[in-house]
Design a protein around this motif. Structure first.
Motif, PDB file in Angstrom:
ATOM      1  N   ARG A  69      47.144 -12.962  53.441  1.00  0.00           N
ATOM      2  CA  ARG A  69      46.839 -14.142  52.623  1.00  0.00           C
ATOM      3  C   ARG A  69      47.212 -15.417  53.375  1.00  0.00           C
ATOM      4  N   GLN A  70      48.411 -15.431  53.955  1.00  0.00           N
ATOM      5  CA  GLN A  70      48.873 -16.577  54.725  1.00  0.00           C
ATOM      6  C   GLN A  70      50.153 -16.182  55.460  1.00  0.00           C
ATOM      7  N   VAL A  71      50.440 -16.917  56.521  1.00  0.00           N
ATOM      8  CA  VAL A  71      51.742 -16.852  57.187  1.00  0.00           C
ATOM      9  C   VAL A  71      52.425 -18.170  56.853  1.00  0.00           C
ATOM     10  N   THR A  72      53.608 -18.089  56.248  1.00  0.00           N
ATOM     11  CA  THR A  72      54.174 -19.298  55.647  1.00  0.00           C
ATOM     12  C   THR A  72      55.685 -19.220  55.512  1.00  0.00           C
ATOM     13  N   PRO A  73      56.364 -20.353  55.539  1.00  0.00           N
ATOM     14  CA  PRO A  73      57.771 -20.363  55.139  1.00  0.00           C
ATOM     15  C   PRO A  73      57.880 -20.084  53.639  1.00  0.00           C
ATOM     16  N   ILE A  74      58.899 -19.346  53.254  1.00  0.00           N
ATOM     17  CA  ILE A  74      59.142 -19.040  51.845  1.00  0.00           C
ATOM     18  C   ILE A  74      60.445 -19.734  51.453  1.00  0.00           C
ATOM     19  N   PHE A  75      60.307 -20.884  50.833  1.00  0.00           N
ATOM     20  CA  PHE A  75      61.475 -21.659  50.425  1.00  0.00           C
ATOM     21  C   PHE A  75      61.993 -21.140  49.085  1.00  0.00           C
ATOM     22  N   ASP A  76      63.273 -21.382  48.829  1.00  0.00           N
ATOM     23  CA  ASP A  76      63.910 -20.861  47.620  1.00  0.00           C
ATOM     24  C   ASP A  76      63.820 -21.893  46.498  1.00  0.00           C
ATOM     25  N   VAL A 225      60.169 -29.318  69.108  1.00  0.00           N
ATOM     26  CA  VAL A 225      59.991 -28.040  68.419  1.00  0.00           C
ATOM     27  C   VAL A 225      61.317 -27.304  68.302  1.00  0.00           C
ATOM     28  N   ALA A 226      62.106 -27.305  69.365  1.00  0.00           N
ATOM     29  CA  ALA A 226      63.389 -26.591  69.342  1.00  0.00           C
ATOM     30  C   ALA A 226      64.304 -27.133  68.246  1.00  0.00           C
ATOM     31  N   GLN A 227      64.273 -28.452  68.048  1.00  0.00           N
ATOM     32  CA  GLN A 227      65.104 -29.053  66.997  1.00  0.00           C
ATOM     33  C   GLN A 227      64.611 -28.654  65.611  1.00  0.00           C
ATOM     34  N   LEU A 228      63.294 -28.616  65.414  1.00  0.00           N
ATOM     35  CA  LEU A 228      62.749 -28.196  64.121  1.00  0.00           C
ATOM     36  C   LEU A 228      63.110 -26.744  63.832  1.00  0.00           C
ATOM     37  N   VAL A 229      62.971 -25.886  64.819  1.00  0.00           N
ATOM     38  CA  VAL A 229      63.308 -24.472  64.632  1.00  0.00           C
ATOM     39  C   VAL A 229      64.788 -24.320  64.296  1.00  0.00           C
ATOM     40  N   GLU A 230      65.634 -25.063  64.976  1.00  0.00           N
ATOM     41  CA  GLU A 230      67.074 -25.014  64.689  1.00  0.00           C
ATOM     42  C   GLU A 230      67.351 -25.465  63.256  1.00  0.00           C
ATOM     43  N   HIS A 231      66.626 -26.488  62.826  1.00  0.00           N
ATOM     44  CA  HIS A 231      66.812 -26.967  61.452  1.00  0.00           C
ATOM     45  C   HIS A 231      66.379 -25.903  60.439  1.00  0.00           C
ATOM     46  N   LEU A 232      65.253 -25.245  60.707  1.00  0.00           N
ATOM     47  CA  LEU A 232      64.796 -24.176  59.811  1.00  0.00           C
ATOM     48  C   LEU A 232      65.802 -23.035  59.762  1.00  0.00           C
ATOM     49  N   GLU A 233      66.381 -22.672  60.898  1.00  0.00           N
ATOM     50  CA  GLU A 233      67.400 -21.632  60.908  1.00  0.00           C
ATOM     51  C   GLU A 233      68.599 -22.042  60.065  1.00  0.00           C
ATOM     52  N   GLY A 234      68.962 -23.330  60.146  1.00  0.00           N
ATOM     53  CA  GLY A 234      70.053 -23.818  59.318  1.00  0.00           C
ATOM     54  C   GLY A 234      69.724 -23.777  57.838  1.00  0.00           C
ATOM     55  N   MET A 235      68.453 -23.986  57.503  1.00  0.00           N
ATOM     56  CA  MET A 235      68.040 -23.918  56.111  1.00  0.00           C
ATOM     57  C   MET A 235      68.132 -22.482  55.585  1.00  0.00           C
ATOM     58  N   VAL A 236      67.914 -21.506  56.445  1.00  0.00           N
ATOM     59  CA  VAL A 236      68.130 -20.108  56.042  1.00  0.00           C
ATOM     60  C   VAL A 236      69.607 -19.888  55.714  1.00  0.00           C
ATOM     61  N   GLU A 237      70.487 -20.367  56.575  1.00  0.00           N
ATOM     62  CA  GLU A 237      71.922 -20.205  56.348  1.00  0.00           C
ATOM     63  C   GLU A 237      72.366 -20.892  55.067  1.00  0.00           C
ATOM     64  N   ARG A 238      71.705 -22.000  54.721  1.00  0.00           N
ATOM     65  CA  ARG A 238      72.060 -22.744  53.502  1.00  0.00           C
ATOM     66  C   ARG A 238      71.285 -22.261  52.278  1.00  0.00           C
ATOM     67  N   ARG A 239      70.486 -21.201  52.450  1.00  0.00           N
ATOM     68  CA  ARG A 239      69.730 -20.547  51.380  1.00  0.00           C
ATOM     69  C   ARG A 239      68.576 -21.390  50.838  1.00  0.00           C
ATOM     70  N   LEU A 240      68.202 -22.459  51.537  1.00  0.00           N
ATOM     71  CA  LEU A 240      67.041 -23.236  51.122  1.00  0.00           C
ATOM     72  C   LEU A 240      65.743 -22.542  51.526  1.00  0.00           C
ATOM     73  N   LEU A 241      65.791 -21.803  52.628  1.00  0.00           N
ATOM     74  CA  LEU A 241      64.641 -21.076  53.155  1.00  0.00           C
ATOM     75  C   LEU A 241      64.986 -19.595  53.177  1.00  0.00           C
ATOM     76  N   ARG A 242      64.159 -18.792  52.494  1.00  0.00           N
ATOM     77  CA  ARG A 242      64.439 -17.358  52.477  1.00  0.00           C
ATOM     78  C   ARG A 242      64.009 -16.707  53.781  1.00  0.00           C
ATOM     79  N   ARG A 243      62.818 -17.002  54.252  1.00  0.00           N
ATOM     80  CA  ARG A 243      62.309 -16.454  55.505  1.00  0.00           C
ATOM     81  C   ARG A 243      60.943 -17.067  55.767  1.00  0.00           C
ATOM     82  N   VAL A 244      60.404 -16.789  56.945  1.00  0.00           N
ATOM     83  CA  VAL A 244      59.007 -17.068  57.264  1.00  0.00           C
ATOM     84  C   VAL A 244      58.332 -15.716  57.403  1.00  0.00           C
TER      85      VAL A 244
END
Length: 359
Positions: A69-76, A225-244
């Motif tokens: 259906r899509q490849v997408t970030p899954i935010f909480d 890009v590296a900074q954005l990816v690092e930020h997304l990884e931090g959002m996983v740790e903070r539970r804002l982002l479940r996964r991609v």
């Protein structure tokens, strides 16, 4: 209201598209192990032992064939402070499409199904943290617009599991196998800032199927890009982002049935039973929800199978493993009216409230 029994999608394979072993391995990897790195498809390719361009080409084809259906970030949703709940509505069983269309127009409705029950329309709805109407007011408006005879609010009291990850290779025995029980997850809102909001706006929705899928979003945000990816990884740790992950069209991927198993258990066994139910590979969602006089079930589980019989086998195995079930019902979906990922921090929510409630 006339009672009808919707047709349950139960035939083996349904509208499934044939998939070979590589496709199944690829889909398992894309659903469960899609890494948050600058070049995720290269890492998926390494795990599968093929070249990156093979993975990129096949993922694009699977999207074109409506298997992915899509490849997408899954935010909480809850961590972002949005209020959400499952809702069961009793609508005109002979003419459900009109109320479905009205419900689907709300930007916070992500899922909406017709199910084989007196409460026949089941949908999830979310509202923004600063919503003028709130959930109660929104449901009052939707009930008035649809003419629903009755609406049952079924918010999450405890979240045991939420992970839509179809096992493309596992057989019925694997899906119906119990594992170690899990503890309820946290559902409280988490702090976030304007940078988080900007990152969500730039990355939500379909990620492009290219070697560096975060490059466009990074340019929009004015960061490497590296900074954005690092930020997304931090959002996983903070539970804002479940996964991609890749989200599949279930039936075309071979999972032609889904059954919502609802369970009545002794009050003092809810925590234990929910944790044990959530451990099953074939269970994607498990929640505790409130009961009503005409709805005695506290625990909700979603089973996904290649047929109704496989769903039944999963739920039967759950019942045998848990052992303290006082009552059980299974609701099968007959029509999928809507299934999307929510889009956060847009003007669509406030626009809907202005148009339909004047606030």
């Amino acid at each position: 209201m006339a009672a009808v029994t919707p047709k349950i999608r139960s035939r083996k394979d349904g509208a499934a598209v044939p998939l070979d072993d590589f496709d199944k391995r690829l889909l398992n990897q894309m659903q469960g192990s899609f890494p948050i790195v600058p070049r995720p498809y290269a890492e998926v390719a390494t795990a599968l032992g093929v070249a990156e361009d093979v993975v990129l080409r096949r993922v694009a084809e699977l999207i074109e064939q409506r298997i992915i259906r899509q490849v997408t970030p899954i935010f909480d949703t809850r961590a972002l402070g949005y209020k959400s709940m499952l809702v069961a509505a009793k609508v005109d069983a002979e003419h459900p499409w009109r109320p479905a269309k009205i419900i689907n127009e709300h930007p916070g409705v992500s899922h909406n199904y017709l199910r084989n029950h007196e409460f026949n329309m089941w949908f999830t709805v979310a509202v923004e943290p600063d919503s003028e109407l709130g959930l109660d007011g929104t449901l009052d408006v939707l009930q008035a617009l649809t003419g629903a005879e009755s609406v049952r609010q079924l918010p999450t009291l405890k979240l045991f599991k939420i992970r839509m990850d179809l096992d493309m290779s596992g057989d019925t025995a694997a899906l119906a196998k119990a594992a170690e029980a899990v503890a309820p997850a946290e559902t409280e809102p988490q702090p976030y800032d304007e940078t988080d909001r900007a990152v969500i706006r730039a990355t939500q929705g379909d990620l492009p199927v290219v070697s560096e899928p975060y490059a466009d979003a990074a340019r929009e945000l004015g960061m490497p890009v590296a900074q954005l990816v690092e930020h997304l990884e931090g959002m996983v740790e903070r539970r804002l982002l479940r996964r991609v992950a890749a989200i599949l069209f279930h039936r075309r991927a071979g999972f032609s049935a889904n059954g919502m198993g609802v369970w009545k258990v002794p009050e003092d066994r809810i925590l234990e039973a929910g944790g044990r139910m959530a451990a099953f590979r074939g269970i994607s969602h498990c929640y505790e929800r409130p009961t009503y006089g005409d709805w005695p079930y506290q625990l909700f589980t979603m089973a996904h199978g290649r047929s109704k019989e496989e769903c039944d086998a999963i739920l039967d195995a759950v019942q045998e493993e848990v052992g303290c079930i006082e009552d059980r019902a299974t609701l099968y979906s007959s029509t999928e009216f809507k299934k999307v990922r929510l889009l956060y921090f847009t003007d669509s929510f406030k626009r809907w409230e202005r148009e339909h409630a004047g606030v």
